[in-house]
Design a protein around this motif. Structure first.
Motif, PDB file in Angstrom:
ATOM      1  N   ILE A   1     -21.304  -0.964  79.190  1.00 33.17           N
ATOM      2  CA  ILE A   1     -20.688   0.173  79.895  1.00 33.17           C
ATOM      3  C   ILE A   1     -19.660  -0.331  80.906  1.00 33.17           C
ATOM      4  N   ARG A   2     -20.023  -1.364  81.647  1.00 31.93           N
ATOM      5  CA  ARG A   2     -19.113  -1.904  82.659  1.00 31.93           C
ATOM      6  C   ARG A   2     -17.867  -2.535  82.042  1.00 31.93           C
ATOM      7  N   ASP A   3     -17.999  -3.079  80.842  1.00 31.57           N
ATOM      8  CA  ASP A   3     -16.886  -3.792  80.217  1.00 31.57           C
ATOM      9  C   ASP A   3     -15.852  -2.873  79.580  1.00 31.57           C
ATOM     10  N   GLN A   4     -16.141  -1.579  79.499  1.00 35.49           N
ATOM     11  CA  GLN A   4     -15.187  -0.655  78.884  1.00 35.49           C
ATOM     12  C   GLN A   4     -13.975  -0.461  79.793  1.00 35.49           C
ATOM     13  N   PRO A   5     -12.781  -0.334  79.211  1.00 34.01           N
ATOM     14  CA  PRO A   5     -11.585  -0.118  80.039  1.00 34.01           C
ATOM     15  C   PRO A   5     -11.632   1.201  80.806  1.00 34.01           C
ATOM     16  N   LYS A   6     -12.347   2.166  80.261  1.00 37.86           N
ATOM     17  CA  LYS A   6     -12.583   3.415  80.991  1.00 37.86           C
ATOM     18  C   LYS A   6     -14.002   3.868  80.693  1.00 37.86           C
ATOM     19  N   ALA A   7     -14.512   4.766  81.520  1.00 35.85           N
ATOM     20  CA  ALA A   7     -15.901   5.190  81.382  1.00 35.85           C
ATOM     21  C   ALA A   7     -16.150   5.746  79.979  1.00 35.85           C
ATOM     22  N   PRO A   8     -17.121   5.189  79.246  1.00 35.07           N
ATOM     23  CA  PRO A   8     -17.366   5.660  77.877  1.00 35.07           C
ATOM     24  C   PRO A   8     -18.047   7.022  77.857  1.00 35.07           C
ATOM     25  N   LEU A   9     -17.852   7.736  76.765  1.00 37.39           N
ATOM     26  CA  LEU A   9     -18.563   8.990  76.558  1.00 37.39           C
ATOM     27  C   LEU A   9     -20.046   8.714  76.386  1.00 37.39           C
ATOM     28  N   LEU A  10     -20.866   9.590  76.926  1.00 41.87           N
ATOM     29  CA  LEU A  10     -22.312   9.450  76.780  1.00 41.87           C
ATOM     30  C   LEU A  10     -22.700   9.378  75.310  1.00 41.87           C
ATOM     31  N   THR A  11     -22.126  10.234  74.468  1.00 38.15           N
ATOM     32  CA  THR A  11     -22.486  10.242  73.053  1.00 38.15           C
ATOM     33  C   THR A  11     -22.140   8.923  72.374  1.00 38.15           C
ATOM     34  N   ASP A  12     -21.056   8.266  72.812  1.00 38.93           N
ATOM     35  CA  ASP A  12     -20.709   6.960  72.238  1.00 38.93           C
ATOM     36  C   ASP A  12     -21.727   5.901  72.633  1.00 38.93           C
ATOM     37  N   VAL A  13     -22.180   5.947  73.875  1.00 36.60           N
ATOM     38  CA  VAL A  13     -23.197   4.989  74.331  1.00 36.60           C
ATOM     39  C   VAL A  13     -24.491   5.185  73.553  1.00 36.60           C
ATOM     40  N   LEU A  14     -24.816   6.419  73.239  1.00 40.76           N
ATOM     41  CA  LEU A  14     -26.078   6.712  72.561  1.00 40.76           C
ATOM     42  C   LEU A  14     -26.081   6.261  71.107  1.00 40.76           C
ATOM     43  N   ARG A  15     -24.919   6.217  70.484  1.00 31.60           N
ATOM     44  CA  ARG A  15     -24.887   5.900  69.047  1.00 31.60           C
ATOM     45  C   ARG A  15     -25.231   4.447  68.765  1.00 31.60           C
ATOM     46  N   GLU A  16     -24.716   3.517  69.527  1.00 31.14           N
ATOM     47  CA  GLU A  16     -25.008   2.090  69.332  1.00 31.14           C
ATOM     48  C   GLU A  16     -24.673   1.363  70.625  1.00 31.14           C
ATOM     49  N   PRO A  17     -25.596   1.394  71.589  1.00 28.07           N
ATOM     50  CA  PRO A  17     -25.271   0.845  72.906  1.00 28.07           C
ATOM     51  C   PRO A  17     -24.997  -0.659  72.877  1.00 28.07           C
ATOM     52  N   ILE A  18     -25.747  -1.411  72.080  1.00 26.71           N
ATOM     53  CA  ILE A  18     -25.520  -2.847  71.883  1.00 26.71           C
ATOM     54  C   ILE A  18     -25.882  -3.172  70.437  1.00 26.71           C
ATOM     55  N   PRO A  19     -25.340  -4.244  69.874  1.00 28.26           N
ATOM     56  CA  PRO A  19     -25.671  -4.603  68.493  1.00 28.26           C
ATOM     57  C   PRO A  19     -27.183  -4.784  68.294  1.00 28.26           C
ATOM     58  N   ARG A  20     -27.695  -4.259  67.184  1.00 27.61           N
ATOM     59  CA  ARG A  20     -29.105  -4.394  66.811  1.00 27.61           C
ATOM     60  C   ARG A  20     -30.022  -3.936  67.948  1.00 27.61           C
TER      61      ARG A  20
END
Length: 219
Positions: free
Chosen positions: A77-96
């Protein structure tokens, strides 16, 4: 008793797996992974590492969680150039993500591998009462006000996953749905606008939306 397993993500994992069937998922594994991601965001919320504003997840402060999986999600989340959408974070927050949650539960001593000769590995709870404690507080909240925002948050996540439809409860699925929706809707009012729990219903709605997207995704 929820304090015995403080992470909301771990509580959702335990409710979402059947301890009588070698900890097999009670619902679709992809949907459960979305719910676990939502619970991780809720953990970040209540630990004051993020806030949610207009559907986006914004990092707060410079600290990081002790839990390495939750910390990895916060780092993304911190590494994104802008604040990510909640739904995007929920789909695959980190690999595996789901596999890493499972591995952490093993490393934390919550579940263990049971290796069998010429048969597949199966998993067991180290403490057979762990799931029962969580389930008992959840069920108690359905018919009684516990004045515990952590339990209310767990209820919101169960509602978001429709997990109540596969749990043995003293209510029908439709009755439980109505109660859980009411608990979820009341969280901002009960918590207050400055509470860390204020945005929990947004997380629950985001989980429902992300799971709905699974139904229409191409595979």
């Amino acid at each position: 008793m929820l304090a015995d397993i403080a992470s909301l993500r771990d509580q959702v994992w335990l409710l979402g797996h059947d301890e009588t069937r070698d900890l097999q998922p009670r619902i679709d594994a992809r949907a459960l992974a979305v719910g676990l991601a939502g619970a991780t965001v809720a953990d970040l919320l209540v630990q004051s590492h993020v806030v949610i504003n207009q559907g986006c997840v914004l990092p707060q402060g410079r600290g990081k969680p002790a839990d390495p999986v939750t910390a990895a999600v916060l780092e993304v989340i911190r590494d994104q150039p802008k604040a990510p959408l909640l739904t995007d974070v929920l789909r695959e927050p980190i690999p595996r993500f789901a596999e890493r949650v499972h591995a952490l539960l093993v490393a934390s001593g919550i579940i263990y591998e049971e290796r069998r000769t010429l048969r597949s590995v199966r998993y067991r709870l180290v403490n057979d009462d762990a799931a029962n404690w969580i389930r008992a507080d959840f069920v108690r909240r359905l018919y009684r006000d516990l004045d515990d925002p952590a339990v209310d948050t767990l209820c919101a996540l169960v509602w978001a996953l429709n997990l109540h439809s596969v749990l043995v409860l003293p209510y029908s699925t439709s009755e439980a749905e109505e109660i859980l929706r009411a608990i979820t809707d009341q969280i901002p009012v009960r918590a207050g606008p400055t509470s860390r729990f204020f945005a929990v219903p947004q997380v629950a709605l985001g989980v429902r939306a992300a799971i709905g997207d699974l139904a229409t995704a191409a595979f």
